[in-house]
Design a protein around this motif. Structure first.
Motif, PDB file in Angstrom:
ATOM      1  N   UNK A 109       1.069  15.999   6.121  1.00 48.28           N
ATOM      2  CA  UNK A 109       0.911  15.850   4.674  1.00 48.28           C
ATOM      3  C   UNK A 109       0.891  14.362   4.365  1.00 48.28           C
ATOM      4  N   UNK A 110      -0.123  13.911   3.650  1.00 55.12           N
ATOM      5  CA  UNK A 110      -0.143  12.534   3.184  1.00 55.12           C
ATOM      6  C   UNK A 110      -0.118  12.516   1.669  1.00 55.12           C
ATOM      7  N   UNK A 111       0.668  11.598   1.123  1.00 53.57           N
ATOM      8  CA  UNK A 111       0.816  11.467  -0.311  1.00 53.57           C
ATOM      9  C   UNK A 111       0.708   9.987  -0.698  1.00 53.57           C
ATOM     10  N   UNK A 112       0.288   9.705  -1.922  1.00 48.89           N
ATOM     11  CA  UNK A 112       0.222   8.292  -2.346  1.00 48.89           C
ATOM     12  C   UNK A 112       1.608   7.653  -2.333  1.00 48.89           C
ATOM     13  N   UNK A 113       1.673   6.433  -1.807  1.00 50.05           N
ATOM     14  CA  UNK A 113       2.939   5.703  -1.809  1.00 50.05           C
ATOM     15  C   UNK A 113       3.233   5.197  -3.212  1.00 50.05           C
ATOM     16  N   UNK A 114       4.513   5.052  -3.489  1.00 52.59           N
ATOM     17  CA  UNK A 114       4.911   4.552  -4.821  1.00 52.59           C
ATOM     18  C   UNK A 114       4.887   3.024  -4.810  1.00 52.59           C
TER      19      UNK A 114
END
Length: 355
Positions: free
Chosen positions: A350-355
């Protein structure tokens, strides 16, 4: 056929003989009304909501067929009634003008019985099918709203008692039993929260509101939620993370559902006495989560794993787990995928945008 159940045809012609002929040809299967000019036709059509088709002569005094058709199409109550022009004018320009005004067909005079009957039947049937489809769509919309209302009520009515159970758990002397109850209640609460979210995401109405979310913290919660099952199967989690805290630009509850789902499924799918490997890393502007467990997804499910109900009747569950995880990942501008390693391990990423 009972006359009340017959489709209604309005014949508009300034020649009574043409009205009589059309009526004679159609009266066996249709209820026929008549008008000798355009103004009367418009009044009849506006007053009678049961008219299924209008046969409209073009050459009439005062208000010709073109003007009558244009007026019918401008009125909200009559615009959907199909119009077939009756005409002795068979020039391409005249026919095209009729279609541009909204007519569905034309029949040339003198009327040919079989042609008249066939074209009337075709367009009445099309209208009835459109009306039936419109009713079905309205029913689906109503059912969708009802489903949402019921789910909202269910959420409200169930969350209260479940919250009380969680609040009272510390009073239970048997801590192992307390822990097991807590896991079960937490899972039920997650399912309650998920159902309405999935419905809204499917319909494009979910109000996404991302914020700073610590992936390490979510994974820790998800592992604790399956502690009893993992202990029973003697499964150990091996967690690797470059940082103690890794922040995503995401929604916490949606992400908790995603990682709860993946970690719970990995424990259920893994054989006893195995390790489950989890890694958390930062790659550019993305946060990457990898989970690897022993055991592979059946070959017949791999191509459709993220489709709705793809796993129902094959493995335990409703078939919504992977589907909901993908929906929730996609709506947060993330990605989810899996691969099979040596036909021995399954690895989810799973890849998600970094904050």
């Amino acid at each position: 056929m009972n006359n009340e159940n017959k489709p209604t045809i309005l014949v508009v012609d300034d020649e009574p003989g043409n009205i009589d002929l059309a009526s004679a040809l159609l009266k066996e299967n249709y209820k026929v009304k008549a008008a000798t000019n355009g103004k009367i036709a418009i009044k009849i059509a506006q007053a009678d909501s049961n008219i299924d088709l209008i046969l409209l002569d073009i050459m009439m005094p005062e208000l010709d067929g073109y003007e009558t058709c244009a007026e019918l199409k401008r009125n909200e109550n009559t615009k959907d009634i199909p119009v077939i022009f009756l005409t002795a004018k068979a020039e391409v320009a005249d026919i095209t003008k009729g279609f541009n005004l909204g007519a569905v067909d034309y029949i040339t005079k003198p009327l040919q019985p079989e042609i008249l009957k066939a074209r009337v039947l075709t367009h009445v049937t099309l209208r009835q099918n459109r009306q039936a489809l419109t009713k079905q769509v309205a029913t689906l919309v109503e059912n969708a709203q009802l489903r949402e209302d019921i789910e909202k009520l269910t959420h409200h009515d169930l969350k209260g008692p479940l919250g009380v159970i969680l609040f009272e758990l510390p009073k239970i002397a048997d801590k192992q039993a307390s822990k097991s109850i807590e896991e079960s209640v937490t899972n039920v609460l997650n399912m309650i929260n998920n159902t309405l979210d999935i419905f809204k995401i499917e319909n494009g109405t979910y109000p996404i509101n991302p914020d700073m979310v610590d992936l390490n913290n979510l994974v820790d919660k998800a592992m604790k939620a399956v502690h009893s099952l993992a202990t029973k199967k003697n499964i150990t989690f091996k967690l690797e993370s470059a940082h103690q805290n890794t922040y995503m630009d995401a929604e916490e509850l949606l992400c908790l559902s995603i990682f709860n789902n993946l970690i719970k499924n990995s424990v259920e799918a893994s054989p006893d006495n195995e390790d489950i490997h989890i890694s958390i890393s930062e790659i550019g502007e993305q946060i990457e989560f990898k989970l690897t467990n022993t055991g592979v997804i059946p070959k017949e499910l791999r191509d459709t794993l993220f489709e709705k109900y793809s796993t129902s009747n094959h493995i335990r569950g409703s078939g919504l787990g992977a589907y909901s995880a993908k929906l929730m990942t996609d709506v947060q501008k993330g990605q989810i995928s899996f691969k099979i390693i040596d036909e021995k391990y399954t690895e989810f990423t799973v890849t998600m945008p970094a904050y």
